[in-house]
Write an enzyme that holds these catalytic residues in place. Structure first.
Site, PDB file in Angstrom:
ATOM      1  N   CYS A 164       0.802  -1.228   0.000  1.00 39.38           N
ATOM      2  CA  CYS A 164       0.000   0.000   0.000  1.00 39.38           C
ATOM      3  C   CYS A 164       0.832   1.274   0.000  1.00 39.38           C
ATOM      4  O   CYS A 164       0.265   2.375  -0.025  1.00 39.38           O
ATOM      5  CB  CYS A 164      -0.955  -0.013   1.190  1.00 39.38           C
ATOM      6  N   HIS A 209      -2.373   8.230   6.306  1.00 40.45           N
ATOM      7  CA  HIS A 209      -2.759   6.960   5.700  1.00 40.45           C
ATOM      8  C   HIS A 209      -4.221   6.680   6.070  1.00 40.45           C
ATOM      9  O   HIS A 209      -5.013   6.305   5.211  1.00 40.45           O
ATOM     10  CB  HIS A 209      -1.841   5.840   6.182  1.00 40.45           C
ATOM     11  N   GLU A 228      -0.288   5.585  13.474  1.00 38.18           N
ATOM     12  CA  GLU A 228       0.240   6.791  12.840  1.00 38.18           C
ATOM     13  C   GLU A 228       0.008   8.040  13.683  1.00 38.18           C
ATOM     14  O   GLU A 228       0.790   8.992  13.599  1.00 38.18           O
ATOM     15  CB  GLU A 228      -0.279   6.972  11.420  1.00 38.18           C
ATOM     16  N   LYS A 253      -9.323   8.627   2.489  1.00 35.87           N
ATOM     17  CA  LYS A 253      -9.893   7.278   2.359  1.00 35.87           C
ATOM     18  C   LYS A 253     -11.315   7.234   2.903  1.00 35.87           C
ATOM     19  O   LYS A 253     -12.086   6.334   2.558  1.00 35.87           O
ATOM     20  CB  LYS A 253      -9.021   6.249   3.082  1.00 35.87           C
ATOM     21  N   HIS A 261      -9.809   2.712  -0.035  1.00 35.44           N
ATOM     22  CA  HIS A 261      -8.381   2.376  -0.027  1.00 35.44           C
ATOM     23  C   HIS A 261      -8.060   1.596  -1.296  1.00 35.44           C
ATOM     24  O   HIS A 261      -8.372   0.413  -1.421  1.00 35.44           O
ATOM     25  CB  HIS A 261      -8.071   1.545   1.211  1.00 35.44           C
ATOM     26  N   PHE A 299       1.153  -3.434   4.263  1.00 29.77           N
ATOM     27  CA  PHE A 299       1.412  -4.772   4.774  1.00 29.77           C
ATOM     28  C   PHE A 299       2.853  -5.168   4.467  1.00 29.77           C
ATOM     29  O   PHE A 299       3.396  -4.852   3.416  1.00 29.77           O
ATOM     30  CB  PHE A 299       0.465  -5.783   4.126  1.00 29.77           C
TER      31      PHE A 299
END
Length: 411
Positions: free
Chosen positions: A158, A298, A309, A330, A335, A394
């Site tokens: 990502c 994110h 985060e 998002k 996403h 990931f």
């Protein structure tokens, strides 16, 4: 831009500043057997967007996105292909899952819907190989612009879209290219992808409320909403762009990436690796922590990510983190995996351009552990000179990029 809610940069920006969401029940296939049945889909007609019938039939959906976005980017840049040195023009495309949509479709055909263990290669389309090798995506973009310089695909989950742009910047800095066409694309809304995220319960099961299902930083969040899309940029040295009268949206001040080497999908709660990437990117840009005027998070809408985060911002920016607006787009466009880093960079560049911060939609009750200014519900006017965009993927990937206003002195 190819994004949920509209094709092109203007519809994309209009959606963001309106605070509207483009998440809905999946229409690409019958998702009723799955745990999560919602996504942020692009209303994309390849022929209407200028692709030939041959291109529409041959190219995977994600590659189609990339070609259409590239045409918009190059047209907006004012580049004259006839004046470009093809050997000094390169391409870098980020993608997490490559041509997943076409691979799954063709597997179903060659295996008679999964019935046969030994597939029949005679049933597959003749260009199946292009779906197996993600490099075909970058090659199509290169052919679109006539680039014969460095050409590559970056696939770091990502963070791919962020990392592809960072790689392109490095190629210009080291002298390998004068112009780079770079961005990220993914079209992962397919049964196999939905099933994989169902298995690890990463996506939200809030199927009865698709428009408000993506809730980054909200106490009631319970997973992300899958999306699709693409953003492509034209990158070149600032003086070169100015010399030819190009419109400059923003400068790339600094970039850094780290990996936590910790867990395939898990994150350390202290945000140490993301904080390290932020600190390095700020240092490369010559920017102090208290100069950051906006953070594009994110903000996936999973509890561990949002807390991770938030901790990283506090660690990297110190007390200034509490004074810095943060938001997650998002919440509106889902996403899109390897594309989202570039899509979010586009949002940052347009935020600088238009003097406005996109909101975090659906944020009504903040998680007490997420105690920063997440710009809830409504866009906010602001003059932005230094913008930070971050990504988390990931495998432990953590990336950060600093964008600066076009009038700011170069590092």
């Amino acid at each position: 831009m190819v994004a949920p809610g509209g094709i092109g940069s203007k519809p994309f920006w209009d959606l963001l500043v309106s605070g509207r969401t483009a998440t809905r029940t999946i229409t690409h296939f019958d998702a009723s057997p799955y745990r999560s049945t919602i996504a942020a889909e692009c209303d994309f007609d390849a022929t209407a967007e200028g692709l030939t019938s041959e291109e529409a039939g041959r190219l995977d959906r994600a590659t189609q996105f990339a070609v259409v976005a590239t045409r918009e980017a190059v047209g907006d840049s004012g580049l004259d292909a006839a004046e470009l040195d093809p050997y000094r023009t390169g391409v870098t495309i980020g993608s997490a899952v490559g041509c997943t949509t076409s691979l799954e479709r063709e597997y179903a055909v060659a295996s008679h819907g999964g019935r046969d263990w030994l597939v029949d290669p005679d049933l597959a389309v003749p260009h199946l190989y292009d779906y197996y090798v993600p490099s075909s995506m970058a090659a199509e973009v290169a052919w679109t612009v006539g680039a014969q310089g460095p050409c590559s695909v970056v696939s770091t989950g990502c963070t791919s879209g962020l990392d592809a742009v960072g790689h392109a910047v490095r190629l210009i800095e080291e002298g390998s290219a004068d112009v780079m066409v770079a961005g990220g694309t993914d079209a992962p809304i397919s049964p196999i992808t939905v099933a994989c995220f169902d298995a690890i319960r990463a996506t939200t099961p809030r199927n009865d409320e698709p428009a408000t299902a993506s809730r980054p930083f909200d106490r009631s969040r319970n997973g992300f909403v899958l999306g699709e899309g693409c953003a492509v940029f034209v990158l070149e040295e600032r003086e070169r762009a100015r010399a030819r009268g190009a419109h400059v949206y923003a400068g790339v001040g600094g970039f850094a990436s780290r990996c936590n080497a910790f867990h395939m999908t898990g994150l350390r709660p202290d945000g140490k690796e993301m904080a390290a990437a932020i600190e390095t990117a700020l240092g490369e840009a010559g920017v102090a922590a208290d100069e950051v005027s906006y953070i594009n998070a994110h903000g996936s809408g999973t509890k561990q990510n949002d807390r991770h985060e938030t901790a990283a911002f506090k660690k990297a920016l110190g007390a200034h983190a509490h004074r810095t607006p943060v938001s997650s787009i998002k919440s509106m466009i889902g996403h899109s995996l390897g594309a989202i880093g570039s899509v979010e960079l586009a949002a940052c560049a347009l935020a600088i351009e238009n003097g406005a911060i996109p909101p975090t939609a659906n944020l009504h009750e903040p998680d007490p552990e997420c105690d920063l200014d997440y710009v809830p519900l409504v866009a906010r006017e602001a003059q932005l000179d230094v913008v930070l965009s971050v990504g988390s993927g990931f495998g432990g990937f953590q990336s950060a990029m600093v964008l600066t206003g076009p009038g700011r002195a170069e590092r």
